[in-house]
Design a protein around this motif. Structure first.
Motif, PDB file in Angstrom:
ATOM      1  N   ASN A 104      -2.950  11.733  -5.835  1.00 33.40           N
ATOM      2  CA  ASN A 104      -2.055  10.751  -5.216  1.00 33.40           C
ATOM      3  C   ASN A 104      -2.842   9.491  -4.851  1.00 33.40           C
ATOM      4  N   GLU A 113       0.851  -1.188   0.000  1.00 35.10           N
ATOM      5  CA  GLU A 113       0.000   0.000   0.000  1.00 35.10           C
ATOM      6  C   GLU A 113       0.890   1.242   0.000  1.00 35.10           C
ATOM      7  N   HIS A 132      -3.843   5.707  -4.052  1.00 29.77           N
ATOM      8  CA  HIS A 132      -3.187   4.624  -3.318  1.00 29.77           C
ATOM      9  C   HIS A 132      -3.383   3.305  -4.046  1.00 29.77           C
ATOM     10  N   SER A 145       1.307   5.370  -2.167  1.00 25.64           N
ATOM     11  CA  SER A 145       0.630   6.347  -3.017  1.00 25.64           C
ATOM     12  C   SER A 145       1.526   6.661  -4.206  1.00 25.64           C
TER      13      SER A 145
END
Length: 157
Positions: free
Chosen positions: A23, A10, A25, A12
């Motif tokens: 941005n 995870e 994710h 961005s």
């Protein structure tokens, strides 16, 4: 290093949408979707501009016809460079994700140090990601372009 069956980390990314910086994710991009991903060492570089990205531009419709929700290109560049490259390559149907500081690339273990040539960059690869999990993975040896091309991915779908 990432492998088939691995979940994506995870992080961005940088992405320009209608001229605005976003941005997104990992989960927003790959969750609940089937996504073909390919990574290049750098936008505007010779093999990336002459063959890698153009292959996905040319047969992207055939790839999507196999049930693929999106085609994503990742590079250790900034979002502005990737947007300019996208425009020059007529790659409107490719989602360009900037991994500017190589966070994603390092987290999946596919980074390489090119020294004074460009610093930290991504190895060239392609993968199929289903709901955030890698189900196909093609990693190139440095300096090669043999298994991460669009046709190889299409043939494997």
């Amino acid at each position: 290093m990432i492998s088939i069956g691995s979940s994506l980390p995870e992080v961005s990314f940088g992405r320009l949408v209608d001229g605005e910086m976003t941005n997104p994710h990992t989960n927003a991009i790959f969750g609940d979707k089937k996504v073909v991903v390919f990574a290049v060492p750098g936008a505007f570089t010779p093999t990336c501009s002459a063959a890698h990205l153009p292959g996905y531009v040319t047969i992207g419709d055939k790839i999507k016809a196999k049930g693929i929700d999106d085609i994503v290109c990742i590079s250790v560049n900034d979002a502005f460079v990737l947007e300019a490259w996208k425009q020059t390559q007529n790659a409107e149907h490719i989602t360009m994700l900037a991994d500017g500081n190589a966070t994603f690339t390092k987290n999946i273990g596919l980074d390489m140090d090119t020294g004074d040539f460009g610093g930290t960059r991504s190895l060239r690869y392609s993968m199929l990601v289903e709901d955030g999990v890698v189900t196909k993975l093609n990693i190139e040896d440095p300096g090669r372009f043999e298994v991460s091309d669009a046709q190889t991915m299409l043939d494997s779908l």
